[in-house]
Design an enzyme around this catalytic site. Structure first.
Site, PDB file in Angstrom:
ATOM      1  N   GLU A   1     -17.217  -8.214  10.932  1.00 54.12           N
ATOM      2  CA  GLU A   1     -17.611  -8.461  12.304  1.00 54.12           C
ATOM      3  C   GLU A   1     -16.592  -7.923  13.299  1.00 54.12           C
ATOM      4  OE1 GLU A   1     -17.915 -12.755  11.581  1.00 54.12           O
ATOM      5  OE2 GLU A   1     -16.567 -12.900  13.284  1.00 54.12           O
TER       6      GLU A   1
ATOM      7  N   CYS B   1     -12.164  -6.470  19.494  1.00 51.99           N
ATOM      8  CA  CYS B   1     -11.494  -7.314  18.508  1.00 51.99           C
ATOM      9  C   CYS B   1     -11.957  -6.846  17.127  1.00 51.99           C
ATOM     10  CB  CYS B   1     -11.923  -8.747  18.816  1.00 51.99           C
ATOM     11  SG  CYS B   1     -11.252  -9.961  17.739  1.00 51.99           S
TER      12      CYS B   1
ATOM     13  N   CYS C   1     -10.145 -12.534   3.634  1.00 48.69           N
ATOM     14  CA  CYS C   1      -8.697 -12.611   3.838  1.00 48.69           C
ATOM     15  C   CYS C   1      -8.080 -13.420   2.707  1.00 48.69           C
ATOM     16  CB  CYS C   1      -8.408 -13.281   5.182  1.00 48.69           C
ATOM     17  SG  CYS C   1      -6.645 -13.315   5.590  1.00 48.69           S
TER      18      CYS C   1
ATOM     19  N   CYS D   1      -5.918 -19.677   5.565  1.00 49.53           N
ATOM     20  CA  CYS D   1      -5.573 -20.709   6.550  1.00 49.53           C
ATOM     21  C   CYS D   1      -6.662 -21.798   6.568  1.00 49.53           C
ATOM     22  CB  CYS D   1      -5.438 -20.099   7.935  1.00 49.53           C
ATOM     23  SG  CYS D   1      -4.150 -18.834   7.981  1.00 49.53           S
TER      24      CYS D   1
ATOM     25  N   CYS E   1      -9.572 -21.616   9.252  1.00 46.53           N
ATOM     26  CA  CYS E   1     -10.213 -20.319   9.535  1.00 46.53           C
ATOM     27  C   CYS E   1     -11.423 -20.090   8.651  1.00 46.53           C
ATOM     28  CB  CYS E   1      -9.196 -19.205   9.345  1.00 46.53           C
ATOM     29  SG  CYS E   1      -9.912 -17.559   9.480  1.00 46.53           S
TER      30      CYS E   1
ATOM     31  N   CYS F   1     -12.885 -15.881  14.823  1.00 49.13           N
ATOM     32  CA  CYS F   1     -12.927 -14.934  13.720  1.00 49.13           C
ATOM     33  C   CYS F   1     -13.675 -15.466  12.505  1.00 49.13           C
ATOM     34  CB  CYS F   1     -11.517 -14.485  13.377  1.00 49.13           C
ATOM     35  SG  CYS F   1     -10.675 -15.358  12.093  1.00 49.13           S
TER      36      CYS F   1
HETATM   37  N1  SAH Z   1      -5.052 -12.616  10.243  1.00 50.92           N
HETATM   38  C1  SAH Z   1      -4.543 -12.368  11.522  1.00 50.92           C
HETATM   39  C2  SAH Z   1      -5.541 -11.767  12.484  1.00 50.92           C
HETATM   40  C3  SAH Z   1      -6.946 -12.314  12.414  1.00 50.92           C
HETATM   41  S1  SAH Z   1      -7.144 -14.028  12.794  1.00 50.92           S
HETATM   42  C4  SAH Z   1      -3.938 -13.616  12.126  1.00 50.92           C
HETATM   43  O1  SAH Z   1      -4.139 -14.703  11.579  1.00 50.92           O
HETATM   44  O2  SAH Z   1      -3.234 -13.473  13.117  1.00 50.92           O
HETATM   45  C5  SAH Z   1      -7.263 -13.925  14.535  1.00 50.92           C
HETATM   46  C6  SAH Z   1      -7.132 -15.223  15.290  1.00 50.92           C
HETATM   47  O3  SAH Z   1      -8.303 -16.043  15.141  1.00 50.92           O
HETATM   48  C7  SAH Z   1      -5.944 -16.044  14.852  1.00 50.92           C
HETATM   49  O4  SAH Z   1      -5.045 -16.227  15.916  1.00 50.92           O
HETATM   50  C8  SAH Z   1      -6.588 -17.320  14.410  1.00 50.92           C
HETATM   51  O5  SAH Z   1      -5.778 -18.376  14.676  1.00 50.92           O
HETATM   52  C9  SAH Z   1      -7.883 -17.367  15.207  1.00 50.92           C
HETATM   53  N2  SAH Z   1      -8.838 -18.329  14.648  1.00 50.92           N
HETATM   54  C10 SAH Z   1      -9.181 -18.504  13.352  1.00 50.92           C
HETATM   55  N3  SAH Z   1     -10.060 -19.532  13.235  1.00 50.92           N
HETATM   56  C11 SAH Z   1     -10.279 -20.006  14.492  1.00 50.92           C
HETATM   57  C12 SAH Z   1     -11.081 -21.070  15.023  1.00 50.92           C
HETATM   58  N4  SAH Z   1     -11.844 -21.827  14.262  1.00 50.92           N
HETATM   59  N5  SAH Z   1     -11.049 -21.273  16.381  1.00 50.92           N
HETATM   60  C13 SAH Z   1     -10.289 -20.489  17.168  1.00 50.92           C
HETATM   61  N6  SAH Z   1      -9.525 -19.483  16.728  1.00 50.92           N
HETATM   62  C14 SAH Z   1      -9.507 -19.245  15.398  1.00 50.92           C
HETATM   63 FE1  SF4 Z   2      -6.552 -14.737   7.413  1.00 54.00          FE
HETATM   64 FE2  SF4 Z   2      -7.921 -16.302   9.073  1.00 54.00          FE
HETATM   65 FE3  SF4 Z   2      -5.428 -16.928   8.440  1.00 54.00          FE
HETATM   66 FE4  SF4 Z   2      -5.886 -14.806  10.026  1.00 54.00          FE
HETATM   67  S1  SF4 Z   2      -6.318 -16.923  10.506  1.00 54.00           S
HETATM   68  S2  SF4 Z   2      -4.497 -14.927   8.269  1.00 54.00           S
HETATM   69  S3  SF4 Z   2      -7.824 -14.092   9.144  1.00 54.00           S
HETATM   70  S4  SF4 Z   2      -7.150 -16.838   7.002  1.00 54.00           S
END
Ligand code: SAH
Ligand code: SF4
Length: 357
Positions: free
Chosen positions: A88, A114, A121, A125, A128, A345
């Protein structure tokens, strides 16, 4: 085997593959500034070369599957890759006020794309959605570049209109280091998309050794760190990668990263209700970032079905922001733009997977 994409190559690499080499510049122009859909359109190339290119390369390695327009104008795309995986990409639209020489105020559209760097990934996290689907594979340089090209084409964004890129879609860009660096070089070619490194931001969960390596390359790209917590205990809970690269190691790596004189390192701080939204955390954040040219971006956690985490209260966000600003730290709040299309994301892809059962 899928054919490589023409988008996989820097102009220099392409000039080693086509004869005579100067044709590479023409191909670049057709692809990136005339938005050609097919090699047969490249009228100033000899027919044999057009045919040869069509046999050896695909023009764009991704196909648009769905597109959702949010109330705030953001557009969220789902693309299919040649092997059927999906990624996406989100186009964020902002209006920028600018005074012209004659004193009039004009509003210009500002585009931020974006982009994704991986299918899924590995970092895992807890908050996420991308992580929930596991890791499939790295994206190729052409698949990264193709996201931007496809979106510029779809929105008829003029070739030289300013565009910003942020690696905040799916995946951990520094875990796909070589392809992301390669894509950055392709993006910045003045005969191609011409997106200067200063308009490219790499967002990372904090792979300290790779941050150092990226810094040594001195590409000129901006760095964003997804910090989200100020002590290792909570950060480990939210981001298991913190066991391998703790907060101190990240801060040390950031201190060695070359930052453009007019830029700052961005620290992303995902705010989750009752977890990291208190002023005690804000106080620790100030201490942690002292001595770094930093700016903080507070992000509202965007909830989804099945998550234990909650969206923070607006008053707590504002109190947190004011605490930082009063102590001299730049801080913005990121409204979850495109909330109604769940633009955080990984969310669109997961919805699509769930719908497919
Ligand atoms: N992996 C990299 C880049 C992609 S994630 C990283 O983690 O920086 C991009 C952003 O999306 C991150 O800052 C993450 O914290 C945010 N993100 C992930 N899940 C989210 C959610 N449920 N609500 C808001 N932001 C979220
Ligand atoms: Fe991976 Fe999501 Fe963590 Fe970014 S926030 S490092 S995309 S698991």
């Amino acid at each position: 085997m899928h054919r490589p994409s023409i988008l996989d190559f820097t102009r220099e690499e392409l000039s080693r593959q086509v004869k005579p080499p100067f044709r590479a510049k023409q191909v670049y122009n057709w692809v990136y500034t005339k938005y050609a859909d097919d090699f047969s359109e490249m009228a100033n190339l000899p027919r044999v070369l057009r045919e040869e290119l069509a046999e050896r390369f695909v023009l764009c390695p991704l196909k648009m599957l769905t597109k959702q327009v949010s109330a705030d104008g953001s557009i969220k795309y789902l693309f299919e890759l040649q092997d059927g995986h999906t990624v996406e990409v989100v186009l964020l639209l902002m209006r920028e006020a600018q005074y012209h020489a004659d004193g009039t105020l004009k509003h210009h559209p500002r585009f931020t794309i974006c982009i994704s760097s991986q299918v899924g990934c590995k970092v895992g996290c807890a908050f996420c959605l991308t992580a929930k689907g596991g890791f499939m594979r790295d994206l190729t340089p052409g698949e990264i570049v193709g996201q931007v090209l496809a979106i510029k084409k779809d929105n008829a964004i003029p070739p030289h209109h300013r565009v910003n890129l942020v690696y905040m879609g799916m995946g951990e860009p520094l875990d796909n280091f070589d392809n992301v660096v390669h894509a950055s070089r392709i993006f910045s070619d003045p005969d191609g998309l011409s997106i200067s490194p200063h308009r490219q931001t790499i967002s990372t969960s904090g792979l300290s050794t790779k941050i150092l390596k990226l810094g040594q390359l001195d590409l000129g790209v901006n760095l964003a760190i997804s910090l989200h917590a100020v002590d290792d205990e909570l950060r480990e809970r939210l981001m298991p990668i913190n066991k391998a690269y703790n907060i101190e190691s990240i801060i040390e790596a950031v201190k060695q990263f070359p930052v453009n004189a007019r830029k700052r390192v961005m620290f992303e701080y995902l705010v989750i209700k009752d977890l990291n939204d208190d002023l005690g955390a804000a106080k620790k954040l100030i201490k942690l970032l002292s001595g770094i040219k930093a700016k903080v971006n507070l992000i509202y956690f965007n909830p989804y079905g099945g998550t234990e985490f909650k969206r923070p209260e607006e008053k707590d966000m504002i109190a947190f922001q004011e605490y930082l600003i009063q102590r001299g730290l730049l801080c913005t709040i990121r409204e979850s733009r495109g909330l109604d299309i769940s633009a955080a994301c990984g969310q669109l892809r997961e919805q699509n997977r769930m719908n497919q059962g």
